[in-house]
Design an enzyme around this catalytic site. Structure first.
Site, PDB file in Angstrom:
ATOM      1  N   SER A 178      47.060  52.880  63.222  1.00  0.00           N
ATOM      2  CA  SER A 178      45.704  53.393  63.058  1.00  0.00           C
ATOM      3  C   SER A 178      45.548  54.630  63.925  1.00  0.00           C
ATOM      4  O   SER A 178      46.257  54.781  64.942  1.00  0.00           O
ATOM      5  CB  SER A 178      44.675  52.336  63.484  1.00  0.00           C
ATOM      6  N   TYR A 201      41.391  46.173  69.607  1.00  0.00           N
ATOM      7  CA  TYR A 201      42.002  46.738  68.402  1.00  0.00           C
ATOM      8  C   TYR A 201      42.815  47.987  68.731  1.00  0.00           C
ATOM      9  O   TYR A 201      43.970  48.119  68.299  1.00  0.00           O
ATOM     10  CB  TYR A 201      40.907  47.079  67.388  1.00  0.00           C
TER      11      TYR A 201
END
Length: 278
Positions: A170, A183
């Protein structure tokens, strides 16, 4: 002068199907985790359209089996340039190493081989740094990091030289997002793990790369469009001033799996509309 949401494309995405075709991919076999919906389902469908047989995996067995059957039925009804790949759906908890081995065994039993493995399953928890609980950080690292490692291990045990693994990282591996500390940490680990796996599995002729999506229109990021402030911020920091679509992530995935990328390994490709630069 700042740009208002009204001046920007209001979150629309370009979901047009990718037209790129790599003839050498027909007859290959892929495993895709997190394939019940969202990007995983788009990946599975796009590969099958190009003749790749797919084992679609998800912790939600009922949904992934239904997704696999639905994609199979849709492809059978279409007039495609090449015969579509076959598809099966099965349950897998990516935090359990044995479940990855079962996926590999199912792929070999059903289709005779494994050429591609896409570690797509992930979770996206929210908590401010001081509120991250042991349970949240533990679960996030187990799914987002251990799940990638166990998938790569299973793939490496069953792939022949020439195989390719793609992990989902990501842009959060590079950019800090408030409330997403667990995350962001997990995706930074995935990016670095990708490099480590590429170095070690290169000895077996297996390539390992990652894709780092930005704001992509999926269920995981629906909160962006549901929150006017978050949407305005997203459109402001993305130079292309719109959200991306799963189809636009599939294009780079297809390239990384293809022979056109046969000398590319250990890289993370950002698919983020340029947001990592802002």
């Amino acid at each position: 002068m700042s740009t208002t949401t009204e001046q920007l494309n209001p979150g629309r995405t370009d979901a047009a199907p990718m037209t790129a075709h790599y003839p050498e991919m027909a007859g290959k076999v892929a495993v895709v985790t997190g394939a019940a919906q969202g990007m995983g389902a788009v990946f599975a469908s796009g590969l099958a359209t190009r003749g790749v047989s797919v084992v679609a995996a998800d912790i939600n067995e009922e949904q992934v089996v239904a997704t696999a059957r639905g994609i199979g039925s849709e492809l059978a009804a279409q007039s495609l340039a090449a015969e579509p790949g076959r598809m099966v759906g099965m349950r897998a908890d990516v935090t359990v190493p044995a479940d990855h081995e079962k996926l590999a065994e199912r792929a070999v039993a059903e289709f005779g081989r494994i050429d591609f493995w896409i570690n797509n399953a992930g979770i996206f928890p929210f908590a401010l740094a001081e509120d991250i609980s042991p349970e949240q950080i533990g679960a996030t690292l187990k799914v987002n990091v251990e799940g990638v490692l166990y998938g790569a291990q299973a793939a490496a045990r069953h792939m022949a030289p020439g195989g390719a693994i793609v992990n989902m990282s990501s842009v959060s591996a590079l950019r800090v997002r408030k409330g997403r500390g667990a995350y962001c940490t997990s995706k930074a680990a995935v990016a670095h793990m990708t490099e480590s796996l590429a170095v070690e599995l290169g000895d077996k002729g297996i390539r390992v790369n990652a894709i780092a999506p930005g704001y992509i229109d999926t269920a995981m990021t629906r909160w962006v469009q549901d929150d006017p402030v978050a949407l305005a911020h997203a459109l402001e920091v993305v130079p292309l001033h719109r959200l991306g679509s799963p189809e636009e992530v599939f294009g780079p995935l297809l390239f990384l799996l293809s022979d056109s990328a046969r000398y590319i390994t250990g890289h993370s490709i950002a698919v983020d509309g340029g947001s990592r630069h802002v």
